[in-house]
Design an enzyme around this catalytic site. Structure first.
Site, PDB file in Angstrom:
ATOM      1  CE1 TYR A  76      40.875  45.087  37.456  1.00 42.87           C
ATOM      2  CE2 TYR A  76      39.379  43.299  36.892  1.00 42.87           C
ATOM      3  CZ  TYR A  76      39.759  44.622  36.794  1.00 42.87           C
ATOM      4  OH  TYR A  76      39.004  45.466  36.010  1.00 42.87           O
ATOM      5  CG  PHE A 221      33.085  52.189  38.613  1.00 44.92           C
ATOM      6  CD1 PHE A 221      33.018  51.191  39.573  1.00 44.92           C
ATOM      7  CD2 PHE A 221      34.261  52.901  38.485  1.00 44.92           C
ATOM      8  CE1 PHE A 221      34.106  50.894  40.378  1.00 44.92           C
ATOM      9  CE2 PHE A 221      35.359  52.621  39.290  1.00 44.92           C
ATOM     10  CZ  PHE A 221      35.278  51.614  40.243  1.00 44.92           C
ATOM     11  N   PRO A 222      29.105  50.750  35.964  1.00 46.15           N
ATOM     12  CG  PRO A 222      28.093  48.744  35.323  1.00 46.15           C
ATOM     13  CD  PRO A 222      29.361  49.299  35.900  1.00 46.15           C
ATOM     14  N   GLY A 226      25.586  58.199  42.491  1.00 48.31           N
ATOM     15  CA  GLY A 226      25.673  59.293  43.441  1.00 48.31           C
ATOM     16  C   GLY A 226      24.325  59.712  43.984  1.00 48.31           C
TER      17      GLY A 226
END
Length: 297
Positions: A76, A221-222, A226
C-alpha cells in the site's frame, strides 16, 4: 496441526490462542492517493493520502471506538501505508494488533505482481518491522502466493521469521482450501484474508474450512454488494426491518455467517467508520440471514 488457534464469542475472537481482537477491524487500503483517484477494485493505492491529517484522524478514531485489529500491507503506497499506521498509532497500546502483508511487487500504479522468493519475503518483513516501528509483527500474511516459487519455500520463509521471533502469527491471502491445508502442514496458519461479501461468494469452502479449523477468515471488500443493495433489494428490506443501513446489514450477515469471520471495512470517513462498527450490535434472525444468504446464490 492440532494447535488451537482461535477462541470465539460474538463480539471478539482470540487469534492464535493469545491475541484478542474485536470482530470488526479496520482495513487501511483506502487511506491512499487523493479524492480523484480510482476507487474499489480499480484503486491504485500508489501514494500516501493527499490529506494525511484526516487519514491519521480516522485511524486514531478507529482505536478510540474499540477497533483492535488494524490491517495494512507493504504494497500500500509502496510502504506508505505502514508508515501512516505507525505515525498515527505508535506506540501501540496492548489492545491494538497490527496485521500487514508481504509478497507483492508494485512496479507501477496498476500492477500487483506476486513475488515469493524466500529472500525477498524476509527482506520485506524486515522493512515492515522498520516502518511499523516494532520488533515483532502481530500478524504477517502472505499477500499472494507466487505460482513460480514452491509454496513450501514461501511458507518456509514465513516460518523462519516466526521462529526468529520477528512475527507472532502467520496468515495467507486469496488462497483456496488446498493451499491453506498445505501451508498449515508447515507452520500454524491463524488467518486467511480472501475477497468475500454478500455478492462475492467463490470462497464459501474456505469460510467453512476456516470455521472448522478455528482460523480467522478476514474478508476484504466486505460491504461490496452491487445491485443487490438497491432501495428495492433484499438488503434494504432487512435494513428497514431492523433500523440499520445496508452496509451494517452486510456486515451483520458476515458476522452471522461464521464465528471466525472478522471483517475489515475501510473508509476515509469517521461517520462511516462509526456506522460500520455499530454493526457489532446488530443481530439477524435466522429468517433474515436466510433471506440475505440467497443474494449471492
Amino acid at each position: 496441526m492440532s494447535e488451537k488457534l482461535i477462541d470465539t464469542n460474538y463480539d471478539n475472537i482470540l487469534l492464535g490462542g493469545d491475541l484478542p481482537v474485536r470482530r470488526i477491524g479496520y482495513g487501511t487500503m483506502r487511506l491512499a492517493d487523493g479524492p480523484d483517484s480510482p476507487r474499489g477494485a480499480e484503486a491504485h493505492i500508489w501514494r500516501p493520502p493527499a490529506d494525511r491529517a484526516a487519514a491519521i484522524a480516522v485511524l486514531r478514531r478507529a482505536v478510540e471506538l474499540g477497533v483492535t485489529l488494524i490491517d495494512t500491507a507493504d504494497a500500500y503506497a509502496l510502504g506508505g501505508g505502514e508508515e501512516l499506521v505507525a505515525e498515527a498509532l505508535y506506540p501501540y497500546g496492548d489492545d491494538v494488533a497490527v496485521a500487514t502483508k508481504i509478497g507483492v511487487l508494485r512496479p507501477s500504479p496498476t500492477e500487483w505482481v506476486p513475488l515469493g522468493h524466500p529472500a525477498y519475503l524476509r527482506q520485506q518483513a524486515e522493512l515492515s518491522l522498520r516502518r511499523l516501528r516494532v520488533e515483532r509483527i502481530d500478524l504477517l500474511q502472505l499477500h499472494r502466493i507466487d505460482p513460480n516459487v514452491p509454496l513450501a519455500d514461501q511458507i518456509g520463509a514465513l516460518k523462519q521469521l516466526r521462529d526468529e521471533g520477528k512475527v507472532r502469527h502467520l496468515g495467507l491471502s486469496e488462497v483456496p482450501v488446498e493451499q491453506l491445508r498445505e501451508a498449515a502442514e508447515i507452520v500454524p496458519i491463524v488467518s486467511v484474508q480472501n475477497m468475500y461479501n454478500l455478492a462475492t461468494r467463490q470462497h464459501e469452502p474456505v469460510v467453512d474450512h476456516a470455521a472448522a479449523g478455528g482460523i480467522a477468515f478476514i474478508p476484504f471488500f466486505p460491504v461490496a454488494m452491487g445491485a443487490h443493495a438497491g432501495p428495492d433489494g433484499p438488503i434494504a428490506a432487512v435494513a428497514r426491518e431492523i433500523g440499520a443501513t445496508s452496509a451494517q446489514v452486510a456486515l451483520a450477515w458476515l458476522l452471522h455467517r461464521s464465528p471466525t469471520i472478522v471483517p475489515i471495512p475501510g473508509t476515509t470517513s469517521q461517520s462511516h467508520l462509526e456506522e460500520n462498527l455499530a454493526a457489532l450490535d446488530l443481530r439477524l434472525t435466522d429468517e433474515q440471514f436466510a433471506q440475505l444468504d440467497r443474494v449471492g446464490r
